[in-house]
Motif scaffolding. Structure first.
Motif, PDB file in Angstrom:
ATOM      1  N   TYR A 106     -40.018 -21.459  74.790  1.00 46.14           N
ATOM      2  CA  TYR A 106     -41.512 -21.389  75.389  1.00 46.14           C
ATOM      3  C   TYR A 106     -41.486 -22.112  76.569  1.00 46.14           C
ATOM      4  CZ  TYR A 106     -44.294 -20.672  71.138  1.00 46.14           C
ATOM      5  OH  TYR A 106     -44.848 -19.969  70.000  1.00 46.14           O
ATOM      6  N   ILE A 107     -40.794 -23.009  76.941  1.00 48.48           N
ATOM      7  CA  ILE A 107     -40.386 -23.477  78.263  1.00 48.48           C
ATOM      8  C   ILE A 107     -40.177 -22.324  79.247  1.00 48.48           C
ATOM      9  CG2 ILE A 107     -39.282 -24.936  80.188  1.00 48.48           C
ATOM     10  CD1 ILE A 107     -39.140 -27.061  77.900  1.00 48.48           C
ATOM     11  N   ASN A 108     -39.019 -21.548  78.999  1.00 45.72           N
ATOM     12  CA  ASN A 108     -38.523 -20.378  79.853  1.00 45.72           C
ATOM     13  C   ASN A 108     -39.527 -19.099  80.307  1.00 45.72           C
ATOM     14  OD1 ASN A 108     -36.231 -21.864  80.448  1.00 45.72           O
ATOM     15  ND2 ASN A 108     -34.929 -20.695  79.246  1.00 45.72           N
ATOM     16  N   ARG A 109     -40.310 -19.084  79.204  1.00 40.58           N
ATOM     17  CA  ARG A 109     -41.032 -17.853  79.080  1.00 40.58           C
ATOM     18  C   ARG A 109     -42.615 -18.337  79.337  1.00 40.58           C
ATOM     19  NH1 ARG A 109     -38.348 -14.893  73.975  1.00 40.58           N
ATOM     20  NH2 ARG A 109     -36.444 -14.301  75.160  1.00 40.58           N
ATOM     21  N   GLN A 110     -42.803 -19.539  79.660  1.00 42.45           N
ATOM     22  CA  GLN A 110     -44.103 -20.180  80.122  1.00 42.45           C
ATOM     23  C   GLN A 110     -45.009 -19.969  78.837  1.00 42.45           C
ATOM     24  OE1 GLN A 110     -45.343 -18.144  83.538  1.00 42.45           O
ATOM     25  NE2 GLN A 110     -43.189 -18.285  84.628  1.00 42.45           N
ATOM     26  N   GLY A 111     -44.641 -20.533  77.658  1.00 38.98           N
ATOM     27  CA  GLY A 111     -45.460 -20.572  76.406  1.00 38.98           C
ATOM     28  C   GLY A 111     -45.081 -19.254  75.528  1.00 38.98           C
ATOM     29  N   GLY A 112     -45.859 -18.942  74.464  1.00 37.08           N
ATOM     30  CA  GLY A 112     -45.706 -18.152  73.630  1.00 37.08           C
ATOM     31  C   GLY A 112     -46.935 -18.139  72.685  1.00 37.08           C
ATOM     32  N   LEU A 113     -46.754 -17.074  71.741  1.00 40.93           N
ATOM     33  CA  LEU A 113     -47.797 -16.733  70.988  1.00 40.93           C
ATOM     34  C   LEU A 113     -47.662 -17.143  69.261  1.00 40.93           C
ATOM     35  CD1 LEU A 113     -48.785 -13.271  72.200  1.00 40.93           C
ATOM     36  CD2 LEU A 113     -49.677 -15.282  73.036  1.00 40.93           C
ATOM     37  N   ARG A 114     -46.575 -17.623  68.684  1.00 40.50           N
ATOM     38  CA  ARG A 114     -46.259 -18.015  67.273  1.00 40.50           C
ATOM     39  C   ARG A 114     -46.869 -19.309  67.232  1.00 40.50           C
ATOM     40  NH1 ARG A 114     -42.300 -14.852  64.470  1.00 40.50           N
ATOM     41  NH2 ARG A 114     -41.793 -13.260  65.937  1.00 40.50           N
ATOM     42  N   SER A 115     -46.854 -20.336  68.175  1.00 39.15           N
ATOM     43  CA  SER A 115     -47.367 -21.638  67.864  1.00 39.15           C
ATOM     44  C   SER A 115     -48.394 -22.033  68.844  1.00 39.15           C
ATOM     45  CB  SER A 115     -46.298 -22.629  67.683  1.00 39.15           C
ATOM     46  OG  SER A 115     -46.500 -23.934  67.656  1.00 39.15           O
ATOM     47  N   CYS A 116     -49.713 -22.277  68.633  1.00 33.38           N
ATOM     48  CA  CYS A 116     -50.587 -22.643  69.473  1.00 33.38           C
ATOM     49  C   CYS A 116     -50.142 -23.961  70.007  1.00 33.38           C
ATOM     50  CB  CYS A 116     -51.929 -22.798  68.944  1.00 33.38           C
ATOM     51  SG  CYS A 116     -52.509 -21.039  68.682  1.00 33.38           S
ATOM     52  N   HIS A 117     -49.874 -24.958  69.110  1.00 32.57           N
ATOM     53  CA  HIS A 117     -49.356 -26.354  69.561  1.00 32.57           C
ATOM     54  C   HIS A 117     -48.317 -26.040  70.464  1.00 32.57           C
ATOM     55  CE1 HIS A 117     -48.668 -30.602  67.771  1.00 32.57           C
ATOM     56  NE2 HIS A 117     -49.222 -30.462  69.144  1.00 32.57           N
ATOM     57  N   LEU A 118     -47.289 -25.691  70.331  1.00 30.99           N
ATOM     58  CA  LEU A 118     -46.158 -25.395  71.125  1.00 30.99           C
ATOM     59  C   LEU A 118     -46.522 -24.865  72.545  1.00 30.99           C
ATOM     60  CD1 LEU A 118     -42.966 -24.362  69.002  1.00 30.99           C
ATOM     61  CD2 LEU A 118     -43.218 -26.547  70.086  1.00 30.99           C
ATOM     62  N   ASN A 119     -47.454 -23.774  72.558  1.00 38.05           N
ATOM     63  CA  ASN A 119     -48.072 -23.175  73.727  1.00 38.05           C
ATOM     64  C   ASN A 119     -48.751 -24.265  74.546  1.00 38.05           C
ATOM     65  OD1 ASN A 119     -48.385 -20.845  75.308  1.00 38.05           O
ATOM     66  ND2 ASN A 119     -50.790 -21.428  74.699  1.00 38.05           N
ATOM     67  N   ARG A 120     -49.606 -25.213  73.891  1.00 34.79           N
ATOM     68  CA  ARG A 120     -50.243 -26.074  74.567  1.00 34.79           C
ATOM     69  C   ARG A 120     -49.351 -27.174  75.162  1.00 34.79           C
ATOM     70  NH1 ARG A 120     -53.930 -25.727  70.295  1.00 34.79           N
ATOM     71  NH2 ARG A 120     -52.944 -27.334  69.114  1.00 34.79           N
ATOM     72  N   LEU A 121     -48.328 -27.533  74.585  1.00 32.00           N
ATOM     73  CA  LEU A 121     -47.235 -28.494  75.004  1.00 32.00           C
ATOM     74  C   LEU A 121     -46.470 -27.846  76.283  1.00 32.00           C
ATOM     75  CD1 LEU A 121     -46.151 -30.115  71.769  1.00 32.00           C
ATOM     76  CD2 LEU A 121     -47.296 -31.185  73.412  1.00 32.00           C
ATOM     77  N   ALA A 122     -46.022 -26.651  76.073  1.00 32.55           N
ATOM     78  CA  ALA A 122     -45.378 -25.930  77.070  1.00 32.55           C
ATOM     79  C   ALA A 122     -46.327 -25.983  78.293  1.00 32.55           C
ATOM     80  CB  ALA A 122     -45.016 -24.705  76.747  1.00 32.55           C
ATOM     81  N   GLN A 123     -47.767 -25.742  78.143  1.00 28.49           N
ATOM     82  CA  GLN A 123     -48.664 -25.552  79.282  1.00 28.49           C
ATOM     83  C   GLN A 123     -48.598 -27.050  80.017  1.00 28.49           C
ATOM     84  OE1 GLN A 123     -52.538 -24.775  78.405  1.00 28.49           O
ATOM     85  NE2 GLN A 123     -52.978 -23.826  80.224  1.00 28.49           N
ATOM     86  N   LYS A 124     -48.646 -28.170  79.204  1.00 28.06           N
ATOM     87  CA  LYS A 124     -48.675 -29.441  79.731  1.00 28.06           C
ATOM     88  C   LYS A 124     -47.429 -29.783  80.665  1.00 28.06           C
ATOM     89  CE  LYS A 124     -49.860 -33.985  77.696  1.00 28.06           C
ATOM     90  NZ  LYS A 124     -49.945 -34.831  76.688  1.00 28.06           N
ATOM     91  N   ILE A 125     -46.547 -29.231  80.241  1.00 29.45           N
ATOM     92  CA  ILE A 125     -44.998 -29.741  80.858  1.00 29.45           C
ATOM     93  C   ILE A 125     -45.083 -28.778  82.028  1.00 29.45           C
ATOM     94  CG2 ILE A 125     -42.645 -29.175  80.896  1.00 29.45           C
ATOM     95  CD1 ILE A 125     -42.522 -29.799  77.945  1.00 29.45           C
ATOM     96  N   LEU A 126     -45.425 -27.715  82.018  1.00 31.33           N
ATOM     97  CA  LEU A 126     -45.237 -26.601  83.304  1.00 31.33           C
ATOM     98  C   LEU A 126     -46.358 -27.037  84.390  1.00 31.33           C
ATOM     99  CD1 LEU A 126     -44.229 -23.435  81.367  1.00 31.33           C
ATOM    100  CD2 LEU A 126     -42.714 -24.921  82.914  1.00 31.33           C
ATOM    101  N   LEU A 127     -47.575 -27.424  83.897  1.00 36.56           N
ATOM    102  CA  LEU A 127     -48.516 -27.722  84.905  1.00 36.56           C
ATOM    103  C   LEU A 127     -48.529 -29.141  85.340  1.00 36.56           C
ATOM    104  CD1 LEU A 127     -51.582 -25.528  83.218  1.00 36.56           C
ATOM    105  CD2 LEU A 127     -49.898 -25.089  85.284  1.00 36.56           C
TER     106      LEU A 127
END
Length: 151
Positions: free
Chosen positions: A130-151
């Motif tokens: 989720y961090i290396n691929r700038q998010g993902g589609l399986r978990s909306c929660h993990l996607n939002r957290l990855a976005q929070k980290i990367l931005l």
């Protein structure tokens, strides 16, 4: 959009909401193989480039993180950081807690990490992609957290 995401900084991260929108409307990626590319609703995925290869001769820091259901810990250059989960975090899935631990550690060590490439070590097979691929589609929660980290 998929082609441009490879040259736009954090392009995949910005493309995730559109991919989630498509998925919510029944468009799903079909794996290559027996079903072929002509299947209805095919949306291609692109893997992000490996951030480790960008290190080269640049200055870098290695951040180690670990998480349990009760708290998190991190080490940067021998300097520790830790925290305890409270409130709504006590009900989160361990994958989400591990992602949040990365965020907390980066926030804690932000001043020491400015101007450095950061290699984050996480012992979780869901968080790393989720961090290396700038998010993902399986978990909306993990996607939002990855976005929070990367931005």
């Amino acid at each position: 959009m998929a082609a441009a995401s490879t040259v736009i900084p954090l392009g995949l991260l910005h493309m995730r909401p559109f991919q989630l929108w498509l998925r919510a409307r029944g468009f799903h990626p079909i794996p290559r193989g027996k079903q072929g590319l002509h299947a209805r609703g095919f949306v291609p995925f692109l893997c992000g480039s490996d951030p480790v290869s960008d290190f080269g001769s640049h200055s870098r820091s290695v951040l180690l993180t670990d998480t349990s259901l009760t708290g998190w810990g991190a080490v940067l250059n021998g300097r520790p950081a830790q925290g305890i989960w409270r409130g709504h975090f006590l009900y989160w899935h361990i994958d989400c807690l591990k992602m949040m631990a990365v965020f907390q550690a980066l926030k804690y060590f932000l001043q020491q990490l400015r101007g450095y490439h950061v290699l984050v070590w996480v012992d979780n097979t869901a968080v790393v992609p989720y961090i290396n691929r700038q998010g993902g589609l399986r978990s909306c929660h993990l996607n939002r957290l990855a976005q929070k980290i990367l931005l």
